[in-house]
Design a protein around this motif. Sequence first.
Motif, mmCIF file in Angstrom:
data_model
loop_
_atom_site.group_PDB
_atom_site.id
_atom_site.type_symbol
_atom_site.label_atom_id
_atom_site.label_comp_id
_atom_site.label_asym_id
_atom_site.label_seq_id
_atom_site.Cartn_x
_atom_site.Cartn_y
_atom_site.Cartn_z
ATOM 1 N N GLY A 1 -1.937 11.385 -0.699
ATOM 2 C CA GLY A 1 -0.927 10.724 -1.507
ATOM 3 C C GLY A 1 0.486 11.254 -1.371
ATOM 4 O O GLY A 1 1.389 10.787 -2.050
ATOM 5 N N VAL A 2 0.701 12.210 -0.487
ATOM 6 C CA VAL A 2 2.020 12.814 -0.288
ATOM 7 C C VAL A 2 2.500 12.472 1.123
ATOM 8 O O VAL A 2 1.730 12.489 2.075
ATOM 9 C CB VAL A 2 1.933 14.355 -0.469
ATOM 10 N N ALA B 1 6.470 16.167 3.327
ATOM 11 C CA ALA B 1 6.528 16.909 2.070
ATOM 12 C C ALA B 1 5.313 17.812 1.844
ATOM 13 O O ALA B 1 5.285 18.591 0.898
ATOM 14 C CB ALA B 1 6.664 15.937 0.902
ATOM 15 N N VAL B 2 4.320 17.715 2.707
ATOM 16 C CA VAL B 2 3.122 18.539 2.560
ATOM 17 C C VAL B 2 3.459 19.983 2.951
ATOM 18 O O VAL B 2 4.164 20.220 3.928
ATOM 19 C CB VAL B 2 1.974 18.004 3.444
ATOM 20 N N GLU B 3 2.961 20.897 2.169
ATOM 21 C CA GLU B 3 3.213 22.312 2.465
ATOM 22 C C GLU B 3 1.916 22.987 2.874
ATOM 23 O O GLU B 3 0.888 22.827 2.218
ATOM 24 C CB GLU B 3 3.821 23.009 1.246
ATOM 25 N N GLN C 1 0.923 19.476 9.980
ATOM 26 C CA GLN C 1 2.026 18.614 9.582
ATOM 27 C C GLN C 1 2.574 17.862 10.793
ATOM 28 O O GLN C 1 2.913 16.684 10.699
ATOM 29 C CB GLN C 1 3.119 19.436 8.913
ATOM 30 N N HIS C 2 2.617 18.513 11.931
ATOM 31 C CA HIS C 2 3.099 17.864 13.151
ATOM 32 C C HIS C 2 2.152 16.745 13.595
ATOM 33 O O HIS C 2 2.606 15.717 14.106
ATOM 34 C CB HIS C 2 3.281 18.902 14.263
ATOM 35 N N ASP D 1 0.789 -1.238 0.000
ATOM 36 C CA ASP D 1 0.000 0.000 0.000
ATOM 37 C C ASP D 1 0.818 1.284 0.000
ATOM 38 O O ASP D 1 0.258 2.369 -0.082
ATOM 39 C CB ASP D 1 -0.929 0.041 1.220
ATOM 40 N N GLY D 2 2.119 1.178 0.162
ATOM 41 C CA GLY D 2 2.936 2.383 0.198
ATOM 42 C C GLY D 2 3.131 2.897 1.614
ATOM 43 O O GLY D 2 3.018 2.140 2.569
ATOM 44 N N PRO D 3 3.419 4.190 1.756
ATOM 45 C CA PRO D 3 3.744 4.752 3.077
ATOM 46 C C PRO D 3 2.645 4.512 4.108
ATOM 47 O O PRO D 3 1.461 4.440 3.769
ATOM 48 C CB PRO D 3 3.883 6.254 2.795
#
Length: 152
Positions: A92-93, A97-99, A108-109, A84-86
């Motif tokens: 999907g990011v 890497a999310v801004e 983000q934290h 499944d990935g990460p």
Amino acid sequence: MRVSAKSDYALRALIEMAGRTDGHPVSAEELGRQQNIPHGFLQSILADLRRASVVVSQRGQSGGWRMARPASDVSVADVIRAVDGPLVSVYGVRPEAVEYNDSAEVLQHVWIAARRSLRDVFENVSIQQLADGKLPAAVTSRTADEDAWQPH
């Protein structure tokens, strides 16, 4: 976190492989039958696990699938990432890497902390432990709290 059918089926298939005491490869048909996994879906999962060097296939009359390395060296996290990935992504990011703009940057934290919590469990549970039915104390202690079992 939402556990996909793909991850659940992959883990169940690997538990079945690791629980075999004869060390012989097991056919996809038998894995599917034992764990009630649709054959076509299982073939796709096994291909993902092979690409991640979790399983190997053996051709021939006594062929089938077996673990590529000891089940004690394969974590739940390894399997989820393979199919499944990460462990955590935000649309999907990867969370790092999310801004965000300044007011939402704190999110983000939260995503990073959630990933760390998942790692604390998923990276410390091996396929062998699952096959043996013996989870680490750090995992079983998390399920001892009655609130852990309550849907919120």
